[in-house]
Enzyme design. Structure first.
Site, PDB file in Angstrom:
ATOM      1  CD  GLU A  95      -1.323  -0.428   3.592  1.00  0.00           C
ATOM      2  OE1 GLU A  95      -1.969  -1.473   3.635  1.00  0.00           O
ATOM      3  OE2 GLU A  95      -1.472   0.501   4.392  1.00  0.00           O
ATOM      4  CB  CYS A 116       3.152   7.403   3.099  1.00  0.00           C
ATOM      5  SG  CYS A 116       3.729   6.355   4.400  1.00  0.00           S
ATOM      6  CB  CYS A 123       7.566  -5.023   8.829  1.00  0.00           C
ATOM      7  SG  CYS A 123       8.988  -4.281   9.675  1.00  0.00           S
ATOM      8  CB  CYS A 127       6.614  -2.322  16.256  1.00  0.00           C
ATOM      9  SG  CYS A 127       8.276  -1.865  15.734  1.00  0.00           S
ATOM     10  CB  CYS A 130       3.305  -1.821  13.654  1.00  0.00           C
ATOM     11  SG  CYS A 130       3.483  -1.611  11.880  1.00  0.00           S
ATOM     12  CB  CYS A 344       2.358   1.638   7.836  1.00  0.00           C
ATOM     13  SG  CYS A 344       3.106   1.056   9.360  1.00  0.00           S
TER      14      CYS A 344
HETATM   15  N1  SAH Z   1       9.620   0.706   9.762  1.00  0.00           N
HETATM   16  C1  SAH Z   1       9.803   2.090   9.773  1.00  0.00           C
HETATM   17  C2  SAH Z   1       8.969   2.832   8.765  1.00  0.00           C
HETATM   18  C3  SAH Z   1       7.562   2.372   8.569  1.00  0.00           C
HETATM   19  S1  SAH Z   1       6.472   2.602   9.933  1.00  0.00           S
HETATM   20  C4  SAH Z   1       9.579   2.662  11.158  1.00  0.00           C
HETATM   21  O1  SAH Z   1       9.108   1.925  12.021  1.00  0.00           O
HETATM   22  O2  SAH Z   1       9.924   3.808  11.374  1.00  0.00           O
HETATM   23  C5  SAH Z   1       6.204   4.362   9.828  1.00  0.00           C
HETATM   24  C6  SAH Z   1       5.711   4.975  11.116  1.00  0.00           C
HETATM   25  O3  SAH Z   1       4.350   4.597  11.362  1.00  0.00           O
HETATM   26  C7  SAH Z   1       6.519   4.553  12.327  1.00  0.00           C
HETATM   27  O4  SAH Z   1       6.844   5.643  13.136  1.00  0.00           O
HETATM   28  C8  SAH Z   1       5.560   3.610  12.984  1.00  0.00           C
HETATM   29  O5  SAH Z   1       5.877   3.456  14.319  1.00  0.00           O
HETATM   30  C9  SAH Z   1       4.234   4.291  12.722  1.00  0.00           C
HETATM   31  N2  SAH Z   1       3.063   3.452  13.006  1.00  0.00           N
HETATM   32  C10 SAH Z   1       2.950   2.120  12.897  1.00  0.00           C
HETATM   33  N3  SAH Z   1       1.724   1.699  13.278  1.00  0.00           N
HETATM   34  C11 SAH Z   1       1.053   2.813  13.650  1.00  0.00           C
HETATM   35  C12 SAH Z   1      -0.257   3.045  14.159  1.00  0.00           C
HETATM   36  N4  SAH Z   1      -1.119   2.049  14.327  1.00  0.00           N
HETATM   37  N5  SAH Z   1      -0.617   4.330  14.434  1.00  0.00           N
HETATM   38  C13 SAH Z   1       0.237   5.345  14.234  1.00  0.00           C
HETATM   39  N6  SAH Z   1       1.486   5.192  13.752  1.00  0.00           N
HETATM   40  C14 SAH Z   1       1.895   3.932  13.472  1.00  0.00           C
HETATM   41 FE1  SF4 Z   2       8.062  -2.669  11.000  1.00  0.00          FE
HETATM   42 FE2  SF4 Z   2       5.821  -1.488  11.754  1.00  0.00          FE
HETATM   43 FE3  SF4 Z   2       7.878  -1.657  13.449  1.00  0.00          FE
HETATM   44 FE4  SF4 Z   2       8.046   0.006  11.336  1.00  0.00          FE
HETATM   45  S1  SF4 Z   2       6.607   0.150  13.037  1.00  0.00           S
HETATM   46  S2  SF4 Z   2       9.604  -1.473  12.058  1.00  0.00           S
HETATM   47  S3  SF4 Z   2       6.867  -1.187   9.807  1.00  0.00           S
HETATM   48  S4  SF4 Z   2       6.701  -3.409  12.612  1.00  0.00           S
END
Ligand code: SAH
Ligand code: SF4
Length: 360
Positions: A95, A116, A123, A127, A130, A344
């Site tokens: 996406e 974006c 991934c 986290c 996420c 994301c």
């Molecule tokens: N992997 C990289 C980039 C992709 S995630 C990273 O973690 O930085 C991009 C951003 O979206 C990150 O700051 C991540 O923590 C945030 N993100 C992920 N899930 C989210 C959610 N449910 N609500 C808000 N931000 C979120």
């Molecule tokens: Fe991966 Fe989501 Fe963590 Fe970014 S925030 S490193 S996309 S698991």
């Protein structure tokens, strides 16, 4: 160039295109003609490159791939955040999010349209909050699959994109080679011509790759997903912190900022009762001051099936004011895409689940 390792045309740099031309007995200026067809006229096949000799086009078709991404779904409408779901040649879903002009997003002027980009399918970093991490990692995106997100989104939306953030699905620094190849094409005057200062990579904290990126010529911006101001909090929600703890990460950030003479941005998602205490705000303030970094606060977007939620508006504002009182340049993003699952990985997850439920 062997037949087994067929490169994709939109993964090649200008120098590579020149080599392809020379290898096929053509003058090197053919490279610029090809780049013009790809990135200015935006054709979708070698056959449309009508000022190239027919024989040369036939050889290119044999030796070089020309793949494209298919649009599966669009969510959202003009003036709001729009999400595009693409199907790649191997059926993987990724996406891309198009964010309309909005003030102070990653240091950009308010008239910029931001895209974006995803950099991986899934991934591996898991986290806890996420959606992209939920189903694990499938594969890296190739440079052309990253470049195509920009081209296809411009085509679908009819809008010119002038700001890029690698904050979609995936961890860009875990696919650094391909991401940099793509960003060079996106940045190059012969490519999409988007200024390096309008390109931001976001990382969850891969310290060695942050140092590696500091050695790159490209003056792209770096955003670091902190989401916690102590090891305790980061360990709870980001497994990467057990590999590179806060001090290791901050040392790499400091190295990057000094080396690049650049101000970093820390991203900090606010999750209720996890990382939103006044104590975390004060500690975050100290960290940001120490590194002279900016802070972007992002209220958490709920992910279906996960127990987390965003703090109340008052709590968010309080966190912001503690940061500001400590002298940090901080913004609170009032999410535009909340209503369309903008965080994301969410659209992909939702579509995959629907396909599984309705599938054969
Ligand atoms: N992997 C990289 C980039 C992709 S995630 C990273 O973690 O930085 C991009 C951003 O979206 C990150 O700051 C991540 O923590 C945030 N993100 C992920 N899930 C989210 C959610 N449910 N609500 C808000 N931000 C979120
Ligand atoms: Fe991966 Fe989501 Fe963590 Fe970014 S925030 S490193 S996309 S698991």
């Amino acid at each position: 160039m062997t037949k087994e390792a067929k490169p994709d045309i939109k993964s090649l740099q200008l120098g590579d295109l020149e080599k392809v031309a020379r290898d096929l007995g053509e003058p090197s200026y053919r490279a610029r003609q090809i780049a013009d067809w790809l990135y200015q006229k935006r054709v979708q096949s070698f056959d449309e490159m009508t000022d190239l000799p027919r024989q040369f086009r036939a050889r290119l078709t044999e030796l070089v791939d020309f793949s494209k991404s298919d649009l599966v779904r669009v969510l959202g409408s003009r003036d709001t955040t729009r999400k595009f779901l693409f199907r790649l040649s191997d059926e993987s879903l990724i996406e891309t999010v198009l964010i309309p002009a909005s003030p102070a997003l990653y240091g950009s002027r308010s008239d910029r349209r931001t895209i974006c980009l995803s950099t991986q399918v899934g991934c591996a970093y898991g986290c806890k909050f996420c959606a992209s991490g939920l189903e694990g990692f499938s594969r890296n995106l190739s440079p052309n699959e990253i470049v195509d997100q920009v081209i296809a989104t411009e085509q679908e939306s009819g809008e010119k994109i002038d700001n890029i953030v690698c904050m979609g699905m995936g961890e860009p620094l875990a696919n650094l080679d391909n991401v940099l190849r793509a960003l060079r094409i996106i940045n190059a005057p012969w490519g999409l011509g988007i200024g390096a200062r309008h390109i931001t990579i976001s990382t969850s904290g891969l310290a060695p790759q942050i140092r590696q990126l500091a050695g790159e010529k490209l003056q792209i911006r770096l955003a670091v997903s902190l989401h916690g101001a102590t090891d305790d909090v980061r360990n709870q929600i980001m497994p990467i912190n057990r590999r590179y703890n806060l001090e290791t990460l901050l040392a790499a950030c400091d190295y990057y900022a000094r080396h690049k003479k650049q101000r970093l941005t820390f991203e900090y998602i606010l999750i209720a009762n996890v990382n939103d205490s006044s104590d975390q705000a004060r500690r975050l303030g100290r960290i940001a001051r120490r590194l002279d970094a900016k802070v972007n606060l992002i209220p958490y977007n709920t992910v279906h099936g996960l127990p987390w939620s965003r703090p109340t508006t008052e709590q968010q504002e309080q966190f912001l004011s503690i940061l500001r009182a400590s002298g940090v340049a901080a913004t609170l993003r009032r999410e535009k895409g909340h209503d369309i699952d903008a965080a994301c990985g969410q659209l992909r997850l939702q579509t995959k689940r629907q396909l599984q439920n309705t599938g054969p």
